[in-house]
Design a protein around this motif. Sequence first.
Motif, PDB file in Angstrom:
ATOM      1  N   ASP A 159       0.865  -1.165   0.000  1.00 46.05           N
ATOM      2  CA  ASP A 159       0.000   0.000   0.000  1.00 46.05           C
ATOM      3  C   ASP A 159       0.911   1.227   0.000  1.00 46.05           C
ATOM      4  O   ASP A 159       1.959   1.233   0.647  1.00 46.05           O
ATOM      5  CB  ASP A 159      -0.876   0.020   1.252  1.00 46.05           C
ATOM      6  CG  ASP A 159      -1.892  -1.116   1.267  1.00 46.05           C
ATOM      7  OD1 ASP A 159      -2.449  -1.423   0.203  1.00 46.05           O
ATOM      8  OD2 ASP A 159      -2.114  -1.688   2.350  1.00 46.05           O
ATOM      9  N   ALA A 160       0.495   2.265  -0.716  1.00 44.83           N
ATOM     10  CA  ALA A 160       1.315   3.477  -0.819  1.00 44.83           C
ATOM     11  C   ALA A 160       0.427   4.701  -0.614  1.00 44.83           C
ATOM     12  O   ALA A 160       0.096   5.405  -1.579  1.00 44.83           O
ATOM     13  CB  ALA A 160       2.034   3.537  -2.164  1.00 44.83           C
ATOM     14  N   PRO A 161      -0.014   4.943   0.626  1.00 41.92           N
ATOM     15  CA  PRO A 161      -0.947   6.043   0.864  1.00 41.92           C
ATOM     16  C   PRO A 161      -0.406   7.383   0.363  1.00 41.92           C
ATOM     17  O   PRO A 161       0.780   7.681   0.509  1.00 41.92           O
ATOM     18  CB  PRO A 161      -1.089   6.054   2.386  1.00 41.92           C
ATOM     19  CG  PRO A 161      -0.701   4.679   2.823  1.00 41.92           C
ATOM     20  CD  PRO A 161       0.353   4.234   1.869  1.00 41.92           C
ATOM     21  N   ALA A 162      -1.292   8.162  -0.239  1.00 40.30           N
ATOM     22  CA  ALA A 162      -0.924   9.512  -0.656  1.00 40.30           C
ATOM     23  C   ALA A 162      -1.210  10.488   0.483  1.00 40.30           C
ATOM     24  O   ALA A 162      -2.128  10.278   1.288  1.00 40.30           O
ATOM     25  CB  ALA A 162      -1.704   9.905  -1.904  1.00 40.30           C
ATOM     26  N   LEU A 163      -0.420  11.547   0.538  1.00 42.59           N
ATOM     27  CA  LEU A 163      -0.565  12.574   1.573  1.00 42.59           C
ATOM     28  C   LEU A 163      -0.672  13.943   0.926  1.00 42.59           C
ATOM     29  O   LEU A 163      -0.046  14.201  -0.106  1.00 42.59           O
ATOM     30  CB  LEU A 163       0.649  12.564   2.511  1.00 42.59           C
ATOM     31  CG  LEU A 163       0.989  11.264   3.247  1.00 42.59           C
ATOM     32  CD1 LEU A 163       2.308  11.422   3.992  1.00 42.59           C
ATOM     33  CD2 LEU A 163      -0.127  10.888   4.210  1.00 42.59           C
ATOM     34  N   VAL A 164      -1.446  14.818   1.553  1.00 43.86           N
ATOM     35  CA  VAL A 164      -1.366  16.240   1.219  1.00 43.86           C
ATOM     36  C   VAL A 164      -0.245  16.808   2.077  1.00 43.86           C
ATOM     37  O   VAL A 164      -0.220  16.599   3.293  1.00 43.86           O
ATOM     38  CB  VAL A 164      -2.688  16.973   1.526  1.00 43.86           C
ATOM     39  CG1 VAL A 164      -2.608  18.419   1.053  1.00 43.86           C
ATOM     40  CG2 VAL A 164      -3.860  16.260   0.885  1.00 43.86           C
ATOM     41  N   CYS A 165       0.716  17.474   1.458  1.00 49.94           N
ATOM     42  CA  CYS A 165       1.868  17.936   2.229  1.00 49.94           C
ATOM     43  C   CYS A 165       2.362  19.294   1.728  1.00 49.94           C
ATOM     44  O   CYS A 165       2.065  19.719   0.610  1.00 49.94           O
ATOM     45  CB  CYS A 165       2.994  16.908   2.204  1.00 49.94           C
ATOM     46  SG  CYS A 165       3.356  16.238   0.586  1.00 49.94           S
ATOM     47  N   ALA A 166       3.128  19.936   2.588  1.00 47.82           N
ATOM     48  CA  ALA A 166       3.713  21.246   2.277  1.00 47.82           C
ATOM     49  C   ALA A 166       4.924  21.432   3.179  1.00 47.82           C
ATOM     50  O   ALA A 166       5.095  20.722   4.181  1.00 47.82           O
ATOM     51  CB  ALA A 166       2.700  22.365   2.500  1.00 47.82           C
ATOM     52  N   SER A 167       5.768  22.375   2.835  1.00 48.87           N
ATOM     53  CA  SER A 167       6.941  22.636   3.658  1.00 48.87           C
ATOM     54  C   SER A 167       6.561  23.528   4.838  1.00 48.87           C
ATOM     55  O   SER A 167       5.621  24.337   4.744  1.00 48.87           O
ATOM     56  CB  SER A 167       8.025  23.325   2.830  1.00 48.87           C
ATOM     57  OG  SER A 167       7.654  24.668   2.557  1.00 48.87           O
ATOM     58  N   PRO A 168       7.258  23.410   5.971  1.00 46.71           N
ATOM     59  CA  PRO A 168       7.007  24.315   7.099  1.00 46.71           C
ATOM     60  C   PRO A 168       7.156  25.786   6.698  1.00 46.71           C
ATOM     61  O   PRO A 168       6.415  26.644   7.205  1.00 46.71           O
ATOM     62  CB  PRO A 168       8.075  23.893   8.113  1.00 46.71           C
ATOM     63  CG  PRO A 168       8.377  22.469   7.780  1.00 46.71           C
ATOM     64  CD  PRO A 168       8.276  22.390   6.294  1.00 46.71           C
ATOM     65  N   MET A 169       8.087  26.083   5.791  1.00 45.20           N
ATOM     66  CA  MET A 169       8.301  27.461   5.327  1.00 45.20           C
ATOM     67  C   MET A 169       7.045  27.989   4.640  1.00 45.20           C
ATOM     68  O   MET A 169       6.608  29.122   4.896  1.00 45.20           O
ATOM     69  CB  MET A 169       9.494  27.484   4.370  1.00 45.20           C
ATOM     70  CG  MET A 169       9.779  28.814   3.710  1.00 45.20           C
ATOM     71  SD  MET A 169      11.300  28.771   2.722  1.00 45.20           S
ATOM     72  CE  MET A 169      10.947  27.421   1.583  1.00 45.20           C
TER      73      MET A 169
END
Length: 313
Positions: A159-169
């Motif tokens: 399984d390869a779950p997708a994530l919504v992500c962004a940098s802390p900056m």
Amino acid sequence: MLVEDLQVVLKVAELGSITAAANHLELRSATASAAVKRVEQALGIELFVRTTRHLRLSSAGERYLPQCEQALLLLDNAKHSVQDSNRAIKGELRISFSSDLGRNHVMGWIDEIMERYTQLSVRANVSDSNVDFYRDTVDMALRYGSPTDHNLYGFKICDAPALVCASPMYLAEHGTPTHPDDLKHHNGLVYQLYDGIHDVWELLEGERKHKVKMHTNRISNDADLVRRWCVAGKGVAIKSCIDMSTDLLAGNVVPILTQYPPAKRELWLVCPSRQSITPAMRLLRDEFRDKTHGILDQLTRRGLLESQRWNKI
């Protein structure tokens, strides 16, 4: 009871004729008939009802033959397993994989394998498009999504779950979205496949689906470039947790909207047919499973991925 005799019996049942079975197996009719009699004598039952013109399975034969066929298949699989394990792992690995996964993970894994198996070589096809096995010089493809073509054969890697992500900056400057509707006010880093621009994102809340049309000033057909933009603070992206794992573990990016995950995603190793499976491909399958499960374990232990979003094979 000889395995060869059982094979004759199965062929007789399939063709409905001792003579036809003998011709197919390149045996004399008398030899095939003797094989059937030996099996019947060993079992103490008649497997076939015979007349002068017809031959059909008896009720006992109808019960016995399916189990016999399964047993022979198990024996054949065991034989191939032993033969494969004793055969040298060698030859050219002609493999296709996506840009991000391939450059940042898979080639390193293959390098390790080639250090152990020095008779292996690799020809890598790096592309985010689906491979055409009949046009491209490729024997196998590591890609997201199970095969939809019934003519293809594949192994699920993980399984390869997708994530919504962004940098802390980026989040420090633009704020952290807490609901899918908030994404309308953020810059999406968008992937393009062929002529399709994936700027409508779908996030799940139980059975409910949230669809968001993203504003974007960055679109690419290179998944690795989308990852680099995300790390550089240019916007928000949806990415496989495996593609993003190094940056997630280093703190370069963080998952957001974790209570609204994208749809389930899987990683598969695919080939054009069952006959295309080689000892080298089975080796890659096992190595890729070990590596990806190790990554998923790390992300889960660090609290970056919920354990219920993946299952170990």
